[in-house]
Design a protein around this motif. Sequence first.
Motif, PDB file in Angstrom:
ATOM      1  N   CYS A  10       0.889  -1.362  -0.037  1.00  0.00           N
ATOM      2  CA  CYS A  10      -0.045   0.112  -0.172  1.00  0.00           C
ATOM      3  C   CYS A  10       0.972   1.218  -0.064  1.00  0.00           C
ATOM      4  CB  CYS A  10      -0.911   0.004   1.240  1.00  0.00           C
ATOM      5  SG  CYS A  10      -1.845   1.355   1.318  1.00  0.00           S
ATOM      6  N   PRO A  11       0.951   2.055  -0.998  1.00  0.00           N
ATOM      7  CA  PRO A  11       1.698   3.326  -1.009  1.00  0.00           C
ATOM      8  C   PRO A  11       1.284   4.092   0.301  1.00  0.00           C
ATOM      9  CG  PRO A  11      -0.097   3.681  -2.592  1.00  0.00           C
ATOM     10  CD  PRO A  11      -0.220   2.003  -1.788  1.00  0.00           C
ATOM     11  N   GLU A  12       2.508   4.859   0.752  1.00  0.00           N
ATOM     12  CA  GLU A  12       2.271   5.457   2.036  1.00  0.00           C
ATOM     13  C   GLU A  12       2.839   7.035   1.532  1.00  0.00           C
ATOM     14  OE1 GLU A  12       5.106   4.014   4.791  1.00  0.00           O
ATOM     15  OE2 GLU A  12       3.502   2.630   5.747  1.00  0.00           O
ATOM     16  N   ARG A  13       2.147   7.848   2.378  1.00  0.00           N
ATOM     17  CA  ARG A  13       2.213   9.300   2.249  1.00  0.00           C
ATOM     18  C   ARG A  13       2.585   9.759   3.802  1.00  0.00           C
ATOM     19  NH1 ARG A  13       2.887   7.762  -1.991  1.00  0.00           N
ATOM     20  NH2 ARG A  13       1.778   8.084  -3.895  1.00  0.00           N
ATOM     21  N   THR A  14       3.100  11.122   3.822  1.00  0.00           N
ATOM     22  CA  THR A  14       3.293  11.782   5.092  1.00  0.00           C
ATOM     23  C   THR A  14       2.352  13.054   5.220  1.00  0.00           C
ATOM     24  OG1 THR A  14       5.426  11.295   5.025  1.00  0.00           O
ATOM     25  CG2 THR A  14       5.144  12.678   6.459  1.00  0.00           C
ATOM     26  N   CYS A  15       1.700  12.820   6.431  1.00  0.00           N
ATOM     27  CA  CYS A  15       0.838  13.997   6.692  1.00  0.00           C
ATOM     28  C   CYS A  15       1.851  15.353   7.058  1.00  0.00           C
ATOM     29  CB  CYS A  15       0.118  13.677   7.962  1.00  0.00           C
ATOM     30  SG  CYS A  15      -1.105  14.896   8.555  1.00  0.00           S
ATOM     31  N   VAL A  16       1.253  16.517   6.247  1.00  0.00           N
ATOM     32  CA  VAL A  16       2.078  17.682   6.427  1.00  0.00           C
ATOM     33  C   VAL A  16       1.955  18.411   7.874  1.00  0.00           C
ATOM     34  CG1 VAL A  16       2.345  18.100   3.989  1.00  0.00           C
ATOM     35  CG2 VAL A  16       0.396  19.044   5.507  1.00  0.00           C
ATOM     36  N   GLY A  17       0.653  17.723   8.470  1.00  0.00           N
ATOM     37  CA  GLY A  17       0.506  18.263   9.706  1.00  0.00           C
ATOM     38  C   GLY A  17       1.100  17.773  10.930  1.00  0.00           C
ATOM     39  N   CYS A  18       1.066  16.328  11.131  1.00  0.00           N
ATOM     40  CA  CYS A  18       1.567  15.793  12.316  1.00  0.00           C
ATOM     41  C   CYS A  18       2.860  15.160  11.777  1.00  0.00           C
ATOM     42  CB  CYS A  18       0.722  15.008  12.861  1.00  0.00           C
ATOM     43  SG  CYS A  18       0.055  13.495  11.567  1.00  0.00           S
ATOM     44  N   ARG A  19       3.004  14.942  10.543  1.00  0.00           N
ATOM     45  CA  ARG A  19       4.444  14.581  10.187  1.00  0.00           C
ATOM     46  C   ARG A  19       4.528  12.864  10.380  1.00  0.00           C
ATOM     47  NH1 ARG A  19       6.684  16.707   6.381  1.00  0.00           N
ATOM     48  NH2 ARG A  19       8.568  15.837   6.711  1.00  0.00           N
ATOM     49  N   GLU A  20       3.461  12.177  10.446  1.00  0.00           N
ATOM     50  CA  GLU A  20       3.489  10.943  10.439  1.00  0.00           C
ATOM     51  C   GLU A  20       3.109  10.266   9.271  1.00  0.00           C
ATOM     52  OE1 GLU A  20       0.520   9.388  13.668  1.00  0.00           O
ATOM     53  OE2 GLU A  20       1.636  10.651  15.189  1.00  0.00           O
ATOM     54  N   ARG A  21       3.637   9.219   8.962  1.00  0.00           N
ATOM     55  CA  ARG A  21       3.335   8.533   7.908  1.00  0.00           C
ATOM     56  C   ARG A  21       2.174   7.501   7.990  1.00  0.00           C
ATOM     57  NH1 ARG A  21       6.965   8.584   3.760  1.00  0.00           N
ATOM     58  NH2 ARG A  21       6.432   6.613   2.908  1.00  0.00           N
ATOM     59  N   ALA A  22       1.497   7.438   6.797  1.00  0.00           N
ATOM     60  CA  ALA A  22       0.193   6.586   6.831  1.00  0.00           C
ATOM     61  C   ALA A  22      -0.249   6.232   5.645  1.00  0.00           C
ATOM     62  CB  ALA A  22      -0.962   7.616   7.497  1.00  0.00           C
ATOM     63  N   ALA A  23      -1.052   5.368   5.319  1.00  0.00           N
ATOM     64  CA  ALA A  23      -1.428   4.822   4.030  1.00  0.00           C
ATOM     65  C   ALA A  23      -2.200   5.989   3.076  1.00  0.00           C
ATOM     66  CB  ALA A  23      -2.388   3.356   4.150  1.00  0.00           C
ATOM     67  N   LYS A  24      -1.823   5.780   1.879  1.00  0.00           N
ATOM     68  CA  LYS A  24      -2.407   6.997   1.185  1.00  0.00           C
ATOM     69  C   LYS A  24      -3.939   7.209   1.242  1.00  0.00           C
ATOM     70  CE  LYS A  24      -2.150   8.430  -3.798  1.00  0.00           C
ATOM     71  NZ  LYS A  24      -1.838   8.054  -4.979  1.00  0.00           N
ATOM     72  N   SER A  25      -4.695   5.817   1.519  1.00  0.00           N
ATOM     73  CA  SER A  25      -5.841   5.956   1.559  1.00  0.00           C
ATOM     74  C   SER A  25      -6.702   6.473   2.808  1.00  0.00           C
ATOM     75  CB  SER A  25      -6.632   4.423   1.092  1.00  0.00           C
ATOM     76  OG  SER A  25      -6.081   3.678   2.332  1.00  0.00           O
ATOM     77  N   GLU A  26      -5.768   6.801   3.713  1.00  0.00           N
ATOM     78  CA  GLU A  26      -6.144   7.249   4.846  1.00  0.00           C
ATOM     79  C   GLU A  26      -6.138   8.761   5.353  1.00  0.00           C
ATOM     80  OE1 GLU A  26      -4.117   5.373   8.153  1.00  0.00           O
ATOM     81  OE2 GLU A  26      -4.869   3.407   7.542  1.00  0.00           O
ATOM     82  N   LEU A  61      -2.505  22.008  12.835  1.00  0.00           N
ATOM     83  CA  LEU A  61      -1.070  22.165  13.203  1.00  0.00           C
ATOM     84  C   LEU A  61      -0.496  22.356  11.612  1.00  0.00           C
ATOM     85  CD1 LEU A  61       1.138  21.271  15.096  1.00  0.00           C
ATOM     86  CD2 LEU A  61       0.962  19.042  14.467  1.00  0.00           C
ATOM     87  N   ALA A  62      -0.895  21.854  10.678  1.00  0.00           N
ATOM     88  CA  ALA A  62      -0.278  22.214   9.530  1.00  0.00           C
ATOM     89  C   ALA A  62      -0.391  23.893   9.054  1.00  0.00           C
ATOM     90  CB  ALA A  62      -0.979  21.490   8.405  1.00  0.00           C
ATOM     91  N   VAL A  63      -1.376  24.273   9.360  1.00  0.00           N
ATOM     92  CA  VAL A  63      -1.808  25.745   9.123  1.00  0.00           C
ATOM     93  C   VAL A  63      -0.754  26.603   9.986  1.00  0.00           C
ATOM     94  CG1 VAL A  63      -3.165  27.722   9.518  1.00  0.00           C
ATOM     95  CG2 VAL A  63      -4.118  25.469   8.430  1.00  0.00           C
ATOM     96  N   ARG A  64      -0.594  26.122  11.408  1.00  0.00           N
ATOM     97  CA  ARG A  64       0.074  26.960  12.296  1.00  0.00           C
ATOM     98  C   ARG A  64       1.559  26.633  11.899  1.00  0.00           C
ATOM     99  NH1 ARG A  64      -0.334  24.289  17.504  1.00  0.00           N
ATOM    100  NH2 ARG A  64       1.835  23.559  17.414  1.00  0.00           N
TER     101      ARG A  64
END
Length: 92
Positions: A10-26, A61-64
Amino acid sequence: MSGRTHARVCPERTCVGCRERAAKSELLRIVVVEGECVPDPRGTLPGRGAYVHPAPACLALAVRRRAFPRAFRGRAPLDTTALSQFVEQATP
């Protein structure tokens, strides 16, 4: 057969807010359209995309942290009102 299991990756991406990696679908994909951050839930809009968890805490968090201008390689602040409305409606 070599005996290996063929699990789908499953491809993973990084959330720009919390910087945690998660599945792209999430995660929710975000693109910039005319200086405004627009949600792209289907992932079909053209252009560079950034990903964030569809939760108000990660979005705030991402906006801040000013993560959106950095992710889209821009210098001007971006309007995130449509994005915040979408996340608030999507959150149960």
